[in-house]
Design a protein around this motif. Structure first.
Motif, PDB file in Angstrom:
ATOM      1  N   SER A 149       0.827  -1.213   0.000  1.00 13.67           N
ATOM      2  CA  SER A 149       0.000   0.000   0.000  1.00 13.67           C
ATOM      3  C   SER A 149       0.861   1.262   0.000  1.00 13.67           C
ATOM      4  CB  SER A 149      -0.932   0.016   1.218  1.00 13.67           C
ATOM      5  OG  SER A 149      -0.223   0.248   2.415  1.00 13.67           O
ATOM      6  N   ARG A 150       2.148   1.116   0.314  1.00 14.60           N
ATOM      7  CA  ARG A 150       3.057   2.270   0.330  1.00 14.60           C
ATOM      8  C   ARG A 150       3.654   2.545  -1.050  1.00 14.60           C
ATOM      9  NH1 ARG A 150       2.097   4.916   4.745  1.00 14.60           N
ATOM     10  NH2 ARG A 150       4.186   5.850   4.675  1.00 14.60           N
ATOM     11  N   ARG A 155      -0.810   2.343  -5.094  1.00 10.01           N
ATOM     12  CA  ARG A 155      -1.806   3.275  -4.541  1.00 10.01           C
ATOM     13  C   ARG A 155      -2.803   3.703  -5.610  1.00 10.01           C
ATOM     14  NH1 ARG A 155       2.521   5.752  -1.564  1.00 10.01           N
ATOM     15  NH2 ARG A 155       2.606   7.478  -3.060  1.00 10.01           N
ATOM     16  N   ARG A 265      -8.379   3.432  -1.917  1.00  8.53           N
ATOM     17  CA  ARG A 265      -8.106   4.851  -1.745  1.00  8.53           C
ATOM     18  C   ARG A 265      -9.261   5.626  -2.376  1.00  8.53           C
ATOM     19  NH1 ARG A 265      -4.826   3.388   1.373  1.00  8.53           N
ATOM     20  NH2 ARG A 265      -2.592   3.866   1.509  1.00  8.53           N
TER      21      ARG A 265
END
Length: 323
Positions: A149-150, A155, A265
Motif C-alpha cells: 500500500s506504500r 496506490r 483509496r
C-alpha cells in the motif's frame, strides 16, 4: 439489494474489471484518455458440473476462477494502458498462476510454519504451536498489505479499487450510475476480496490448530491439502456477510472492512467513470435502462434496435468495446 444482480470486481492497471453472472468486463483508460472496454462471456465449470455449486465446494471453484479471470484482466489492462505490447498467452497465464501459487505457499505457509519452531522454548504443545503459526501467517499478511500500500503505482490501483466498491454500492442501492451518485458511497464493501483473504487467515488458524505438530514437510502438505476446506468455509462466511444485516455478523466482518482502508483509496472522478463503464457492460439491457436511463451497449441491443439510444460518453473520453 432488491432484485439486482450479484456483481463483483477487481481493480486492474488504470481500470476496473467487473463480473456478473453472464459477463465479465474490463474497462481501462488508455494513454489517449479513451475508456476501452472488453467483455467476455463467463464460462464457469460449475455450470457443467452443478455439484460444484454446493456449499463448501463453490468457494474453491470461485477462488480459482477469480484468479484466472483476474490475471487475464490484468494482462488486458497492461496492454491497453500501454505497459505491455501483447496480452498473456494461455501458457504464459498458466505459468503466472503456478508461480503465484508457489510464491503464496512459501510466503503464507512454509515460512510461518517453519518459523513457529522458535516458540518451542515456550511450550511443546502442538495446539499452541499451531496457533502461533496462524498468528505469524496473519502478521505476514498484514505486513504484506501494508508494504504494497506504500508503493506509488499500487496506490493508484487501490484508487480504482475504491472506485469499484463505490460503483457497486451505488448499483446495489438502485441509484443511477453517475459519478456524482457513486462518489457519495463508501469505498469499503463487505464482499471485497480483502475481506475474504483476512477471513481465510483467521479460519486457517482454527482449522490448522487441531492438526498436531508433525515434521515440517508434513505440516506444509497438510496446510495445502486443507486449503479448499479453508476457502470453502471462508467463502460461505463472506456470502453470508454480504447478504445479512445481522449486527453480530456485521461486527465480525469489521476487521476486514478496516483493512480496506489500506487496500482502497478515494478515487478521482475519471476513475469512477471507468468503473461505471465496466459495470454497465455486464448488466442486462433492462437493468441498464431502469438504473441508468439512456445508457445501453449497442452490441447487446439488436433485439431493441428500433429503440436505439446514444451511448452516454464522458466528456473527456470515448468508449470502445470489444468482445
Amino acid at each position: 439489494m432488491g432484485n439486482h444482480l450479484m456483481v463483483g470486481g477487481q481493480a486492474v492497471i488504470e481500470g476496473v474489471m467487473m463480473r456478473g453472472p453472464k459477463l465479465t468486463a474490463t474497462a481501462v483508460r488508455d494513454p489517449a484518455g479513451r475508456i476501452q472496454v472488453e467483455t467476455k462471456d463467463v464460462h464457469s465449470i460449475s455450470d457443467r458440473y452443478p455439484i460444484l455449486k454446493k456449499p463448501m465446494l463453490r468457494g474453491t471453484v470461485s477462488l480459482v476462477e477469480s484468479l484466472v479471470i483476474g490475471i487475464r484482466s490484468l494482462s488486458y489492462s497492461a496492454k491497453m494502458a500501454g505497459e505491455e505490447e501483447e496480452q498473456l498467452s494461455d501458457k504464459e497465464m498458466a505459468g503466472t498462476i503456478i508461480f503465484a501459487l508457489v510464491l503464496a505457499s512459501i510466503l503464507f505457509i512454509a515460512i510461518p510454519t517453519g518459523a513457529a519452531k522458535f516458540f518451542h522454548f515456550v511450550t511443546e504443545d502442538p495446539f499452541f504451536l499451531n496457533l502461533m503459526e496462524g498468528f505469524l501467517r496473519l502478521a505476514i499478511f498484514l505486513a504484506y498489505i501494508w508494504g504494497i500500500s506504500r508503493m506509488k503505482d499500487i496506490r493508484r490501483v487501490f484508487q480504482y479499487h475504491g472506485a469499484e466498491h463505490k460503483t457497486i454500492h451505488c448499483y446495489e442501492a438502485g441509484l443511477p450510475l453517475t459519478v456524482e451518485n457513486v462518489q457519495k458511497f463508501s469505498r469499503l464493501h463487505p464482499r471485497c476480496g480483502t475481506n475474504f483473504l483476512l477471513i481465510v487467515m483467521l479460519v486457517s488458524i482454527f482449522v490448522f490448530a487441531f492438526l498436531g505438530w508433525p515434521n515440517l514437510a508434513e505440516r506444509i502438505v497438510s496446510r495445502i491439502v486443507l486449503l479448499p476446506v479453508v476457502a470453502g468455509i471462508s467463502y460461505e462466511i463472506i456470502r453470508l456477510a454480504g447478504r445479512s444485516e445481522n449486527p453480530i455478523i456485521q461486527t465480525a466482518i469489521k476487521p476486514g472492512l478496516w483493512l480496506q482502508y489500506l487496500t482502497t483509496r478515494p478515487p478521482q472522478d475519471d476513475m469512477v467513470e471507468v468503473a461505471i463503464e465496466s459495470l454497465k457492460a455486464v448488466l442486462p439491457p433492462e437493468e441498464i435502462r431502469e438504473g441508468t436511463g439512456e445508457y445501453r451497449y449497442p452490441e447487446r441491443m439488436e433485439a431493441a434496435a428500433e429503440d436505439e439510444t446514444e451511448i452516454g460518453v464522458p466528456a473527456a473520453a470515448s468508449v470502445e468495446t470489444a468482445h
